[in-house]
Design an enzyme around this catalytic site. Structure first.
Site, PDB file in Angstrom:
ATOM      1  N   LYS A  29       1.023   7.561   0.443  1.00 12.52           N
ATOM      2  CA  LYS A  29       0.584   8.022   1.991  1.00 12.52           C
ATOM      3  C   LYS A  29       1.503   9.070   2.025  1.00 12.52           C
ATOM      4  CE  LYS A  29      -1.055   5.408   4.962  1.00 12.52           C
ATOM      5  NZ  LYS A  29      -0.933   4.243   6.119  1.00 12.52           N
ATOM      6  N   ARG A 100       4.094   4.398   9.901  1.00 11.69           N
ATOM      7  CA  ARG A 100       3.020   3.812   9.012  1.00 11.69           C
ATOM      8  C   ARG A 100       3.655   3.572   7.392  1.00 11.69           C
ATOM      9  NH1 ARG A 100      -0.523   9.157   8.756  1.00 11.69           N
ATOM     10  NH2 ARG A 100      -2.076   7.752   8.084  1.00 11.69           N
ATOM     11  N   GLY A 109      -2.216  -5.634   3.097  1.00  7.13           N
ATOM     12  CA  GLY A 109      -1.262  -6.813   3.202  1.00  7.13           C
ATOM     13  C   GLY A 109       0.228  -6.353   3.589  1.00  7.13           C
ATOM     14  N   MET A 111       2.394  -3.603   6.270  1.00  4.19           N
ATOM     15  CA  MET A 111       2.430  -3.760   7.781  1.00  4.19           C
ATOM     16  C   MET A 111       1.428  -2.692   8.316  1.00  4.19           C
ATOM     17  SD  MET A 111       5.393  -2.814  10.445  1.00  4.19           S
ATOM     18  CE  MET A 111       4.622  -1.425  10.690  1.00  4.19           C
ATOM     19  N   ARG A 346      -6.260  10.402  -0.014  1.00  3.54           N
ATOM     20  CA  ARG A 346      -5.998   9.831  -1.198  1.00  3.54           C
ATOM     21  C   ARG A 346      -7.250  10.090  -2.143  1.00  3.54           C
ATOM     22  NH1 ARG A 346      -6.192   4.049   1.833  1.00  3.54           N
ATOM     23  NH2 ARG A 346      -8.282   4.301   2.813  1.00  3.54           N
ATOM     24  N   HIS A 462     -20.000 -21.547 -27.323  1.00  7.33           N
ATOM     25  CA  HIS A 462     -21.195 -21.057 -28.082  1.00  7.33           C
ATOM     26  C   HIS A 462     -22.144 -20.008 -27.361  1.00  7.33           C
ATOM     27  CE1 HIS A 462     -25.135 -21.088 -30.205  1.00  7.33           C
ATOM     28  NE2 HIS A 462     -24.379 -20.856 -31.219  1.00  7.33           N
ATOM     29  N   SER A 810     -13.592  -4.086 -43.420  1.00  8.80           N
ATOM     30  CA  SER A 810     -13.815  -4.498 -42.012  1.00  8.80           C
ATOM     31  C   SER A 810     -13.267  -5.755 -41.467  1.00  8.80           C
ATOM     32  CB  SER A 810     -15.432  -4.435 -41.987  1.00  8.80           C
ATOM     33  OG  SER A 810     -15.538  -4.784 -40.348  1.00  8.80           O
ATOM     34  N   CYS A 878     -14.799  -5.181 -36.723  1.00  6.35           N
ATOM     35  CA  CYS A 878     -16.289  -5.656 -36.159  1.00  6.35           C
ATOM     36  C   CYS A 878     -15.823  -6.919 -35.454  1.00  6.35           C
ATOM     37  CB  CYS A 878     -17.114  -5.853 -37.349  1.00  6.35           C
ATOM     38  SG  CYS A 878     -16.575  -7.322 -38.472  1.00  6.35           S
ATOM     39  N   TYR A 898     -13.730   3.482 -37.726  1.00  7.02           N
ATOM     40  CA  TYR A 898     -14.825   3.235 -36.534  1.00  7.02           C
ATOM     41  C   TYR A 898     -14.524   1.979 -36.309  1.00  7.02           C
ATOM     42  CZ  TYR A 898     -16.882   0.010 -40.195  1.00  7.02           C
ATOM     43  OH  TYR A 898     -17.084  -0.965 -40.901  1.00  7.02           O
TER      44      TYR A 898
HETATM   45  P1  ADP Z   1      -4.267   2.753   7.288  1.00 10.16           P
HETATM   46  O1  ADP Z   1      -3.415   2.711   6.154  1.00 10.16           O
HETATM   47  O2  ADP Z   1      -4.518   1.170   7.658  1.00 10.16           O
HETATM   48  O3  ADP Z   1      -5.354   3.332   7.212  1.00 10.16           O
HETATM   49  P2  ADP Z   1      -2.800   4.559   8.791  1.00 10.16           P
HETATM   50  O4  ADP Z   1      -1.410   4.589   8.793  1.00 10.16           O
HETATM   51  O5  ADP Z   1      -3.457   5.590   8.219  1.00 10.16           O
HETATM   52  O6  ADP Z   1      -3.089   3.016   8.411  1.00 10.16           O
HETATM   53  O7  ADP Z   1      -3.363   4.495  10.241  1.00 10.16           O
HETATM   54  C1  ADP Z   1      -4.239   3.723  10.954  1.00 10.16           C
HETATM   55  C2  ADP Z   1      -5.109   4.634  11.898  1.00 10.16           C
HETATM   56  O8  ADP Z   1      -4.114   5.452  12.945  1.00 10.16           O
HETATM   57  C3  ADP Z   1      -5.800   5.864  11.132  1.00 10.16           C
HETATM   58  O9  ADP Z   1      -6.958   5.927  11.815  1.00 10.16           O
HETATM   59  C4  ADP Z   1      -4.867   7.253  11.217  1.00 10.16           C
HETATM   60  O10 ADP Z   1      -5.615   8.098  11.196  1.00 10.16           O
HETATM   61  C5  ADP Z   1      -4.084   6.706  12.536  1.00 10.16           C
HETATM   62  N1  ADP Z   1      -3.036   7.444  12.638  1.00 10.16           N
HETATM   63  C6  ADP Z   1      -2.037   7.271  12.100  1.00 10.16           C
HETATM   64  N2  ADP Z   1      -0.983   8.002  12.281  1.00 10.16           N
HETATM   65  C7  ADP Z   1      -1.534   8.704  13.634  1.00 10.16           C
HETATM   66  C8  ADP Z   1      -1.031   9.952  14.113  1.00 10.16           C
HETATM   67  N3  ADP Z   1       0.108  10.535  13.876  1.00 10.16           N
HETATM   68  N4  ADP Z   1      -1.697  10.538  15.320  1.00 10.16           N
HETATM   69  C9  ADP Z   1      -3.082  10.133  15.181  1.00 10.16           C
HETATM   70  N5  ADP Z   1      -3.626   9.106  14.655  1.00 10.16           N
HETATM   71  C10 ADP Z   1      -2.885   8.490  13.599  1.00 10.16           C
HETATM   72 MG    MG Z   2      -5.230   5.457   6.712  1.00 11.30          MG
END
Ligand code: ADP
Ligand code: MG
Ligand code: MG
Length: 928
Positions: A29, A100, A109, A111, A346, A462, A810, A878, A898
């Site tokens: 990210k 984030r 999984g 935060m 992404r 089998h 083969s 084969c 091959y």
């Molecule tokens: P996830 O990986 O679960 O998508 P994100 O970090 O992308 O988590 O964020 C969760 C939500 O919060 C997403 O919809 C994202 O666009 C929104 N979000 C994250 N940071 C901001 C920000 N700085 N301003 C507005 N919305 C945000």
């Molecule tokens: Mg996101």
């Protein structure tokens, strides 16, 4: 040791300075936020705290942030303040941020994101004053307290929900949007209490304290149970992702009115690959509203009417993302009062069909080269498209679940024995063969069935191996199914399945359903055909198919095989019109009797070969002479003894009946004489018993301690020369017929289980004699190559000598793997291999993934030595490994010509072969 002050490290990177390719350091990210900033897309200002800081933090027993981190945070926050004109914790126009997580691999999984960080009583009042929007302010605050409480302080969600519901109930509203500013303020206050009560401390009010707690919580989540479990489950090693980064991003708001919005977009339709902007948005909402499903988002197409200018900007964003990444992007955006911000991008996850389609489209649009398009598609991923699958819309409950033993889905009437399957199959009825387990003598039932379901045995039983070889779906080891062959029913838990009831199996996940579930056909789209053509042009390795019948061969051609690498002649012997003749051949006591049976087999095999040659022309066809121990064609001794015992009873009863009738007559009792049932003639029973007896005696005589290492393959061919001679004749006569009809043929005769050149020389003599005869009789030249399978360790060691006789090798890597490890496959996989894998004694199952270190070395030596004595020696593989992408790369690296695999895997292998060529070219370039 150097002191930390002299080696002060850089922990934090502003979006404008981070290297967008360094995902290990910045997380996926973070790297993309930096990259988007660098190419001039509108990303809210922010910075990334690196994964190195995370690892240093986790290393510290006190779990303190490494020295210098908070200092750098303050510097970067000051920079955000300069850029935005807002102040973090300020009493005028406060700066708020999101915190984030993000590691090198996308990984649920870890935060969750905290939004609106920086709010407290002062900044909240300022926010309300500045925006003039109370409702917005209180809503932002309660969201922050809840997210921070839950994510950073571990307060259970339920405690917040309780309070939320209480206020909603009292206000008499159902959904959040119905709440006014007063209620929202009350909710915020109640949430503060919840946090205080649960943590025993007041909610932190200092913005920098909030930020530090949040950063530590993100770092700690890397070692949280959820994250660790996820990494284990998906084999994410530290080399792939090590630690998480923290992204601190200036908040932008999609909930500031009707000129604001939030949404997610795909640069192309991920379900179909179609080149069109795709996604959803909500007007006047925050990101989490879309996910939470509180309001139903609308398709992006509608934005064109509703906010045309924003839609135009979004289309522009999409084009810039794709031109830059040259890959379909999945992105998040927010519009704040008419300004579009991109918050994340992404690579889009797509199904195989869309991957293929977008690859080909992007070559045509000039975004990718053909080579890039080929590399973009993971060969193993193609499996999805190449087998029929259940309609994804189907929502039924399976009645049983077994092991996914051979991919694909199939429906049909349940039948419980192979003969019945064949009889119904002949009439064009779709059937699924249901057995407790299968044996070689069930093979004709496989041919007639859409799929196979067994209640015993694993992925290498089998049933599983044969089904995979034929490319038919199979669910194996579905415990809880009891088959009663006599009564023609199966019991599945509470349910009873009678013969003829419809069932559906899904060999890709092991599910069994009652009834016919609609399936979606394998998808050989024009785009796939195109992509594979490019792959063939790029690949050095050719791909052939393993195919045993003319129908198999025709199918192999449709999948793009350039020849047959393995035609197993014994598969032809198992059809029910042939098996009796084969049994006669085996039981024969004299060479004459044996020849008589063989003479009846000759035309049948000849017709099979002719059909295969025609289907495969002009490509080569490798035919393996008879391989398995011949007792495999006989019923088991147990079965024969049972049958004999029953026949003896019948014989005795028949005799008794004769006595009854005679006695009745002599005693003048008319009743007994007229009501006695008609029994088969005693002589007829005797005739059957004599034949059975002979078969039983033969089966006993053929009994072996270890049949896999016993009298089979070339050993058998040399004991009974008339069998191999007949097979060779059938091949050559079929080829001669084709030559005369102007059909180009390239038969290749292959001898199994060879360990010495003498064996090969002996078989080559039969071939020479027959070839001379056939060419004279037919008056044409019949091209034919002669070669050997390499599946015995000694054959590898003697490759130089074998190559003096053999024109091709083969590798039969199934047997060669067994021989190299001295593992019998069934025993290994059912008993100790799983434990070996678990404990890391062996990394993979060598029967699935070619053991490069052991078996592979033998192969490399055999290739080298074989070509030392015969430079142009053609070499292929084969075994089942021939369809496995990783093994294909290895085969390419040791110079095989091959690979050969089951038909539906041929496209996978074609793509993998191209990947291998491109990969080896890249390595050569790098070392040059
Ligand atoms: P996830 O990986 O679960 O998508 P994100 O970090 O992308 O988590 O964020 C969760 C939500 O919060 C997403 O919809 C994202 O666009 C929104 N979000 C994250 N940071 C901001 C920000 N700085 N301003 C507005 N919305 C945000
Ligand atoms: Mg996101
Ligand atoms: Mg073998």
């Amino acid at each position: 040791m150097e002191s930390p002050t002299t080696t002060r490290r850089k922990w934090i990177y502003a979006f404008a300075e981070g290297n967008g390719r360094d995902r290990m350091l910045l997380g996926g990210k973070g790297a993309n936020l930096c990259e988007m900033t660098r190419i001039g897309l509108n990303v809210p200002p922010g910075f990334v705290i690196s994964t190195e800081a995370c690892l240093a933090f986790l290393d510290d027993p006190q779990r303190q942030l490494p020295e210098g981190v908070m200092g750098e945070v303050r510097t970067h926050m000051a920079d955000l303040e300069r850029r935005t004109g807002k102040i973090f914790g300020g009493a005028q126009d406060p700066l708020l941020v999101s915190v984030r997580s993000g590691s090198a691999m996308s990984m649920p999984g870890m935060m969750d994101t905290i939004l609106n960080l920086g709010l407290n009583a002062t900044t909240l009042a300022a926010l309300i004053r500045h925006t003039g929007n109370e409702r917005f302010g209180y809503d932002a605050f309660r969201r922050f307290v809840q997210l921070f409480g839950k994510v950073a302080l571990g307060v259970p969600d339920a405690l917040f929900d309780e309070q939320f519901e209480a206020v909603k109930d009292r206000a008499g509203v159902k959904i959040d949007v119905g709440l006014g500013p007063d209620e929202l303020r009350e909710i915020g206050d109640r949430f503060l209490d919840v946090v205080h009560r649960h943590t025993g401390r007041p909610f932190p009010t200092d913005p920098y304290e909030q930020l530090e707690i949040a950063i530590k919580a993100v770092f700690n989540s890397w070692m949280g149970k959820r994250a660790i479990d996820y990494r284990r489950e998906f084999h994410i090693t530290p080399a792939m992702a090590n630690g998480t980064a923290v992204n601190v991003v200036t908040m932008v708001f999609g909930n500031m009115g009707n000129d604001s919005a939030t949404g997610v977009g795909f640069t192309r339709n991920p379900a179909t690959g179609e080149n069109q902007l795709y996604g959803e948005y909500l007007v006047n909402a925050q990101g989490e509203d879309v996910v939470a499903g509180i309001r139903t988002p609308r398709p992006l197409q509608e934005m064109e009417r509703e906010m045309p200018e924003m839609h135009r900007q979004l289309a522009d964003l999409r084009n810039r993302l794709e031109r830059h990444y040259r890959e379909v992007q999945d992105f998040e955006f927010t519009i704040e009062r008419g300004t579009l911000y991109c918050l994340q991008t992404r690579n889009g996850k797509m199904n195989a069909a869309s991957m293929v389609r977008t690859s080909v489209d992007m070559v045509e649009e000039g975004l990718l080269t053909r080579e890039q398009a080929i590399l973009r598609v993971n060969p193993a991923h193609l499996e999805q498209m190449l087998f029929p699958r259940l309609d994804p819309k189907h929502r039924g409950q399976p009645i049983a679940t077994g092991l996914p033993a051979s991919p694909g889905a199939a429906s049909g009437q349940a039948v419980f024995d192979a003969d019945r399957a064949e009889a119904l199959g002949r009439q064009g009825v779709k059937v699924v063969l249901v057995r407790e387990e299968t044996k070689p003598e069930d093979i004709h039932g496989f041919f007639a069935s859409q799929g196979i379901l067994t209640s015993r045995g694993g992925k290498t039983s089998h049933a599983a191996v044969v089904a995979r070889g034929m490319g038919k779906p199979c669910v194996a080891g579905a415990e809880g199914i009891h088959v009663d062959v006599q009564m023609r029913v199966a019991f599945i838990g509470e349910q009873v399945i009678k013969e003829g009831d419809l069932i559906t199996i899904d060999g890709s996940n092991g599910h069994v359903f009652r009834g016919e579930v609609p399936t979606v056909e394998a998808d050989f789209s024009p785009a796939l055909v195109r992509l594979l053509e490019w792959a063939d042009q790029r690949a050095r390795l050719h791909v052939r198919a393993n195919a045993d019948t003319p129908e198999d061969a025709a199918r192999a051609v449709r999948y793009g095989a350039r020849g047959i690498g393995l035609c197993r002649t014994e598969r032809m012997f198992n059809a029910s019109d042939r098996l009796p003749i084969v049994i006669d051949m085996i039981v024969a006591e004299s060479p004459e009797a044996r020849r008589a049976a063989i003479d009846r087999l000759l035309p049948i095999q000849r017709a099979d070969f002719a059909g295969i040659f025609r289907a495969m022309s002009p490509h080569p066809v490798t035919i393996r002479l008879l391989d398995p121990p011949i007792h495999e064609f006989l019923p088991t001794e147990r079965q024969l003894e049972d049958d004999m015992a029953r026949l003896q009873d019948l014989r005795r009863a028949a005799r008794g009946l004769e006595v009854l009738v005679e006695s009745a007559r002599s005693l003048g009792d008319r009743r007994a004489a007229t009501t006695a049932p008609a029994f088969p003639d005693a002589a007829a029973i005797d005739a059957i018993m004599t034949r059975k007896e002979a078969i039983l005696r033969k089966a006993q005589a053929l009994r072996e301690v270890n049949p896999m290492l016993g009298h089979r393959g070339v050993r058998l061919g040399l004991t009974y020369p008339e069998i191999y001679t007949m097979q060779v004749r059938a091949v050559l006569e079929a080829a001669a017929d084709c030559v005369r009809a102007g059909v180009e043929v390239h038969p290749e005769i292959m001898v199994p289980q060879v360990c010495t050149a003498q064996e090969l020389r002996a078989v080559r003599e039969y071939l020479a004699a027959v070839q001379a005869q056939v060419e004279t009789t037919y008056g044409v030249e019949v091209p034919c190559r002669f070669g050997t399978m390499i599946e015995v360790v000694r054959a590898c060691m003697r490759a130089e000598n074998l190559a003096e006789v053999a024109e091709f090798f083969s590798f039969g890597t199934n047997d060669l793997t067994q021989a190299t490890f001295s593992f019998s496959r069934e025993d290994a996989e059912n008993k100790f291999l799983p434990m070996y894998n678990e404990r890391g004694i062996l990394q993979d199952n060598p029967f699935e993934v070619l053991d490069v270190k052991g078996v592979g070395r033998l192969m490399a030596l055999a290739v080298e030595w074989g070509r030392a004595s015969r430079p142009g020696l053609k070499v292929g593989i084969c075994g089942e490994h021939g369809g496995h992408p990783q093994s294909i790369a290895f085969c390419d690296s040791i110079g095989l010509d091959y690979v050969s695999c089951s038909s539906p895997r041929v496209p996978i292998a074609r793509l993998a072969a191209a990947h291998a060529s491109i990969g080896s070219a890249a390595r050569t370039d790098a070392s040059a």
